[in-house]
Design a protein around this motif. Structure first.
Motif: not given
Lengths: 409, 409
Positions: B82-109
């Motif tokens: 949230v703080s280092e990778l999204l906020a600096p790019k203008g994306v509002e987020a909170d940790a409650g809407r972030i899920i950590i995946t086993s690589g980016g591809l798993e997110g697609i899956n």
């Protein structure tokens, strides 16, 4: 809003049970016989630090640990599975038929990718591991239960159900089963493998507790009796190394392994490398035998204290299993006590606050079966807390019974 | 033998392309512009050793790293996203809407688990990342392509295709696209987000290269313009930290995140913890900014050498992209040279032996489109080898052309 896929509906019931399990477990004020996690004392923290410190900048293992890796898994970890974990159990294997997965559950998921179309039948033990039922339901399988007794799945009922339902897959946890702690007997292991071959059905053998046996006689996996490739063995490093590392493996026929390559590629490319490197070194550097003895001693003591405490504090008429390994026992309470209601009361009562997993969630029948049962984990709880927790919980149970069923304790 | 599920058939074509990619790439005698792996020099090996050595026995992080963890991922890693990778790019987020995946591809899956029933349409760029097509085909989606130009996906064609096919999902790689290296313009980013909202379609934004920009102006993700929750952002730590760690994340609406919890639980419970702990500490201890500068400098030099070498050694009439970041460029050869045939010849010729990825596998059209194109990766190859490889490959290409199209070099 965009509609979700059909599978998100079919998995909703089991998913909500699983979500419920993540609730109260982490409250430090609660003595939890709920989760199935290994003991904190069983985690090889110092060994992992030492290995990482020594190997990551040497022998090219740093690049291996951080760069993209092999879809099938780290070659030397796959060799270790063959030589250290399968050969000693009488299972012939070669590294070419081993795929390293992100935990044992991912092996189950990948095998569903391979075999399950919506509506396919999967036979499961009654009761069975609810987490896997969630996976099966995500794949829109129809789960049908097979009777169990003290020696595990009943082969006669299994054969009858295979003939009736023509299942794609039979899911069985043969050793220190989750949730009952029961073990499938030797004769039945042979029979289950034979039935898979005879009826052209995949026997999915999920055996994560096998290596934490601390009494009784070791048994070969079902896979050891498979002559046709119909039995697929899924296992996990969670109980013998570390669950957070998410490492498991699948041993299958060449044909199935080739398809697992594709399913794994399309799931997450490959399993995280650093845990694989560390786990391989854990075995190669000879840490495993002493670690294994240590955790077996640890769990044996906890099992003994738990069984002794249940026998002492739970009411007469309680029926419980005596597991020769693994992390839990299973109890059926007398007097028709509903264990789901009891759990809510236990967590709310300031002088009790003991968690366990209520039995009915483990039965796919959904007709109230198992609502007087409970899964009681002892693996993660120190002995003195096991005694206190069992006494408090036993007291609450006794208070529910009328005089005729009163407790001794 | 037991029949495989239908999905194993629908994914067969893309799976065989992917399997092909794992072939010659590891032969040390070959200069490979093929794989998409980061440079060996870009892997923070010493930092990982240092972090592991320092934190694993302290602060309870050892238990955190080895015990079962949170389905959603390590809380402090999600805060860092949230703080280092999204906020600096203008994306509002909170940790409650972030899920950590086993690589980016798993997110697609996982997002396919949530949304794709067999036969659902997914719109993809033409060309697109074949690995994700494999995932889509495993879910039995029907992929339909949308035209691209130098500024990425063409919104007019996207809207027309949305109206015609009513897709469940639009898959887009907006920045330094794989395989073309092209970047979706600012105006188009806004438009794509709007189209998702307008037509109630999920915009799946896959943005793993975004953070390795080494020239040009930074652009906000599509997600920054999403007002309705229809855009879902999947990203990866593979290019900025380590691909072998298999770490990625998904940012989605609350409703979608709740379902991701279930799909992740039924896939592999949670992402491996040790890599999450190390990656979180990598950011918390302030290693990222200098590491990021180092890798951008490294790749900028390689890009410059590659572009200069292509311009020098490839024949006139070659059209190539000039990426402002990422790991590859894309070239179309003159004279109708078939790049699949050329690759076989290049690998076999003792004085060439240069690998790349032939273009046609990136086009779902399957009608020969892109068979004169190639994806050329420069990220993993040292500059001096880039020059040699480009000269050899350019020489081979020139030898294929008749005199009228002869080369300068």
């Amino acid at each position: 809003m965009t509609v979700f896929a059909q599978r998100m509906k079919t998995m909703e019931k089991s998913a909500s049970i699983i979500r419920g399990l993540f609730g109260a477990m982490n409250d430090p004020g609660i003595i939890s016989f709920g989760g199935g996690a290994p003991a904190r004392e069983a985690l090889p923290i110092d060994i992992v630090r030492e290995i990482t410190n020594e190997v990551i900048t040497r022998d090219g293992r740093g690049v291996e640990a951080l760069q993209y890796g092999n879809v099938m898994g780290l070659p030397d970890l796959r060799e270790i599975v063959v030589s250290e974990l399968l050969a000693p159990k009488g299972v012939e294997a070669d590294a070419g038929r081993i795929i390293i997965t992100s935990g044992g559950l991912e092996g189950i998921n990948l095998l569903c990718q391979l075999f399950i179309d919506p509506g396919d039948v999967i036979l499961v033990e009654s009761p069975t591991f609810v987490h896997c039922v969630e996976i099966f339901e995500m794949f829109q399988a129809r789960c049908v239960s097979v009777a169990m007794d003290e020696n595990g799945m009943v082969p006669e009922d299994l054969e009858a159900k295979i003939r009736e339902y023509r299942p794609k897959m039979v899911y069985v946890i043969p050793t220190f089963q989750n949730p009952t702690g029961r073990t499938l007997s030797l004769e039945r292991r042979k029979k289950v493998a034979e039935l898979g071959s005879l009826y052209d059905t995949i026997i999915l053998e999920d055996d994560p507790y096998r290596d934490i046996r601390y009494s009784g006689t070791d048994l070969p996996p079902i896979k050891a009796f498979d002559t046709t490739g119909h039995t697929v063995l899924a296992n996990s490093f969670s109980k013998i190394f570390s669950p957070g590392s998410r490492l498991g493996y699948v041993l299958a026929s060449e044909e199935i392994t080739a398809k697992l390559f594709d399913a794994k590629t399309a799931t997450n490319s490959h399993t995280s490398m650093l845990p694989q490197v560390i786990c391989a070194e854990f075995f190669k550097r000879g840490y495993y035998p002493a670690h294994h003895r240590m955790i077996c001693d640890l769990y044996r003591e906890r099992r003994d204290v738990m069984i002794e405490s249940i026998d002492k504090f739970f009411p007469k008429g309680t029926v419980r299993t005596f597991p020769d390994g693994g992390l839990f026992t299973w109890a059926r309470l007398p007097g028709g006590i509903n264990t789901t209601d009891l759990l809510a009361e236990s967590l709310a009562a300031p002088d009790v606050r003991v968690a366990y997993v209520a039995g009915e969630g483990f039965f796919i029948e959904g007709n109230g079966m198992g609502n007087d049962c409970m899964r009681i984990s002892f693996g993660g709880v120190p002995p003195e807390k096991i005694r206190i927790g069992a006494e408090r919980l036993g007291g609450l149970i006794c208070s529910k019974l009328d005089q005729g069923l009163s407790c001794e304790a």
